[in-house]
Scaffold this motif. Sequence first.
Motif, PDB file in Angstrom:
ATOM      1  N   PHE A  75       0.870  -1.179   0.000  1.00  0.00           N
ATOM      2  CA  PHE A  75       0.000   0.000   0.000  1.00  0.00           C
ATOM      3  C   PHE A  75       0.904   1.225   0.000  1.00  0.00           C
ATOM      4  O   PHE A  75       2.100   1.099   0.287  1.00  0.00           O
ATOM      5  N   THR A  76       0.370   2.389  -0.366  1.00  0.00           N
ATOM      6  CA  THR A  76       1.247   3.545  -0.580  1.00  0.00           C
ATOM      7  C   THR A  76       1.794   4.079   0.736  1.00  0.00           C
ATOM      8  O   THR A  76       1.207   3.878   1.801  1.00  0.00           O
ATOM      9  N   ASP A  77       2.914   4.762   0.635  1.00  0.00           N
ATOM     10  CA  ASP A  77       3.451   5.506   1.764  1.00  0.00           C
ATOM     11  C   ASP A  77       2.436   6.544   2.223  1.00  0.00           C
ATOM     12  O   ASP A  77       1.574   6.955   1.456  1.00  0.00           O
ATOM     13  N   THR A  78       2.576   6.961   3.472  1.00  0.00           N
ATOM     14  CA  THR A  78       1.730   8.039   3.977  1.00  0.00           C
ATOM     15  C   THR A  78       2.427   9.391   3.796  1.00  0.00           C
ATOM     16  O   THR A  78       3.579   9.563   4.201  1.00  0.00           O
ATOM     17  N   PHE A  79       1.716  10.302   3.117  1.00  0.00           N
ATOM     18  CA  PHE A  79       2.101  11.717   3.057  1.00  0.00           C
ATOM     19  C   PHE A  79       0.904  12.440   3.653  1.00  0.00           C
ATOM     20  O   PHE A  79      -0.062  12.736   2.929  1.00  0.00           O
ATOM     21  N   LEU A  80       0.932  12.672   4.964  1.00  0.00           N
ATOM     22  CA  LEU A  80      -0.290  12.973   5.710  1.00  0.00           C
ATOM     23  C   LEU A  80      -1.093  14.167   5.179  1.00  0.00           C
ATOM     24  O   LEU A  80      -2.273  14.024   4.866  1.00  0.00           O
ATOM     25  N   ILE A  81      -0.465  15.321   5.030  1.00  0.00           N
ATOM     26  CA  ILE A  81      -1.201  16.522   4.612  1.00  0.00           C
ATOM     27  C   ILE A  81      -1.679  16.423   3.155  1.00  0.00           C
ATOM     28  O   ILE A  81      -2.857  16.664   2.869  1.00  0.00           O
ATOM     29  N   PRO A  82      -0.797  16.033   2.204  1.00  0.00           N
ATOM     30  CA  PRO A  82      -1.307  15.880   0.824  1.00  0.00           C
ATOM     31  C   PRO A  82      -2.454  14.883   0.715  1.00  0.00           C
ATOM     32  O   PRO A  82      -3.400  15.093  -0.050  1.00  0.00           O
ATOM     33  N   GLN A  83      -2.414  13.795   1.487  1.00  0.00           N
ATOM     34  CA  GLN A  83      -3.482  12.799   1.400  1.00  0.00           C
ATOM     35  C   GLN A  83      -4.774  13.293   2.046  1.00  0.00           C
ATOM     36  O   GLN A  83      -5.867  13.030   1.547  1.00  0.00           O
ATOM     37  N   ALA A  84      -4.645  14.034   3.149  1.00  0.00           N
ATOM     38  CA  ALA A  84      -5.842  14.577   3.792  1.00  0.00           C
ATOM     39  C   ALA A  84      -6.480  15.634   2.891  1.00  0.00           C
ATOM     40  O   ALA A  84      -7.706  15.634   2.681  1.00  0.00           O
ATOM     41  N   LEU A  85      -5.657  16.522   2.307  1.00  0.00           N
ATOM     42  CA  LEU A  85      -6.187  17.552   1.414  1.00  0.00           C
ATOM     43  C   LEU A  85      -6.755  16.920   0.143  1.00  0.00           C
ATOM     44  O   LEU A  85      -7.829  17.317  -0.330  1.00  0.00           O
ATOM     45  N   GLY A  86      -6.050  15.917  -0.376  1.00  0.00           N
ATOM     46  CA  GLY A  86      -6.547  15.191  -1.548  1.00  0.00           C
ATOM     47  C   GLY A  86      -7.909  14.564  -1.262  1.00  0.00           C
ATOM     48  O   GLY A  86      -8.818  14.615  -2.089  1.00  0.00           O
ATOM     49  N   GLY A  87      -8.052  13.973  -0.075  1.00  0.00           N
ATOM     50  CA  GLY A  87      -9.327  13.368   0.322  1.00  0.00           C
ATOM     51  C   GLY A  87     -10.440  14.408   0.367  1.00  0.00           C
ATOM     52  O   GLY A  87     -11.553  14.171  -0.119  1.00  0.00           O
TER      53      GLY A  87
END
Lengths: 202, 194
Positions: free
Chosen positions: A84-96
Amino acid sequence: MIAPLFKFGYFNDEISLVVAFVIGIGFGFMLERGGFGSARLLAAQFYFTDMRVFKVMFTAIVTAMTGIFYLAWIGWVDLSLVYFTDTFLIPQALGGLILGIGFVIGGYCPGTSGVAIATGRKDAVVYSIGGMFGIFVFGELYPYMSGFLKSTHLGKINLPELLGVHYGVVVFIVILIAIAGFTVVEWGENLMAKKNKGGRNA
Amino acid sequence: MKIKELFSNLHVHAHEDNVREHEMHPQHYWNPYLVGVGLGLVLLASFVVMGRGLGASGALSTITATAVNTIAPEHTASNPFYEGYLGDGETSPLKDWLIFQVLGLVVGGFISGALAGRNKISVEKGPHISVKGRYIYAFIGGSLMGFAAKMALGCTSGQGLTGGSMLSVGGWAFMLMVFVGGYATAYFVRRQWL
């Protein structure tokens, strides 16, 4: 340990494409059975009139999560080899967040739009063209955003590692949260159904 | 001809209220918890057989990168985002796991829809918006979704289902925010659906 089968060399890249196609058929079949080829039904999630998206997603997550945990526990699957992908917390939260906005505006997500096209929905074709346009815009802006996109990088990390507890504990907590969630949405759906019925009769 | 016959109704529906009621009727679909278990088992099979989960937006990215590369190859060569989807140039980028999985998804959706008599050329929308209006929303929503899925390294399939069931930290952060974004926006686009 014998699985993941592909990672242990049981079949080659060519066969993996056949596997991809077969798994895809199962994926598309289940999405359509759930009513996810219908944008109105998907959007209903966000108006509390039909909570299918929540129910299907969380039942699927609980099923796969419990299954893979069990198979790893009895020693069949090497969990570290499941990608599964690495976590990039802020980009993933904003992307969501942006994806959620796009979901209720467009009526689909990428997977469900494929099923909607297969079942003849013309708006899903327009949606997918929009999707490719969005990816193109992202690609053009990528050189300017790459710093942000690589920020808050935590690596390939799961919740048990983050919280420092045993994997099974998190599995158990997620199951409890899912059951609580299902109870609440069933109660809420009944409440909405009664309210709508009352409004129509009045 | 066979394919045409499978579409139970070929004329474009205006989606009057009665059509809407008919389609929204939950008895036409399987019980959502049953579907969830089925979908979960497909995902589990993918983990066990391949060591990877399900995806969708990645396939759209490969197609987009291939299209841009066909039109302007010098342009993609200088951009690491496109290059990531194009591979070494020896084999076609379309000979890809996710592309074949999404082809299967379309076939699986078609089979299920055909068996249930749900395949018909139509436009999904509420009764208070025009077809053109719906297309505009669909394009804007699709664009936001495509952009966002690349930012998050996956969509509802790759981050939500796959990341969620592998207990990925990023996957759970992503999924919670999808629901936040959806509920925060729903009120403003209610005329499209209700």
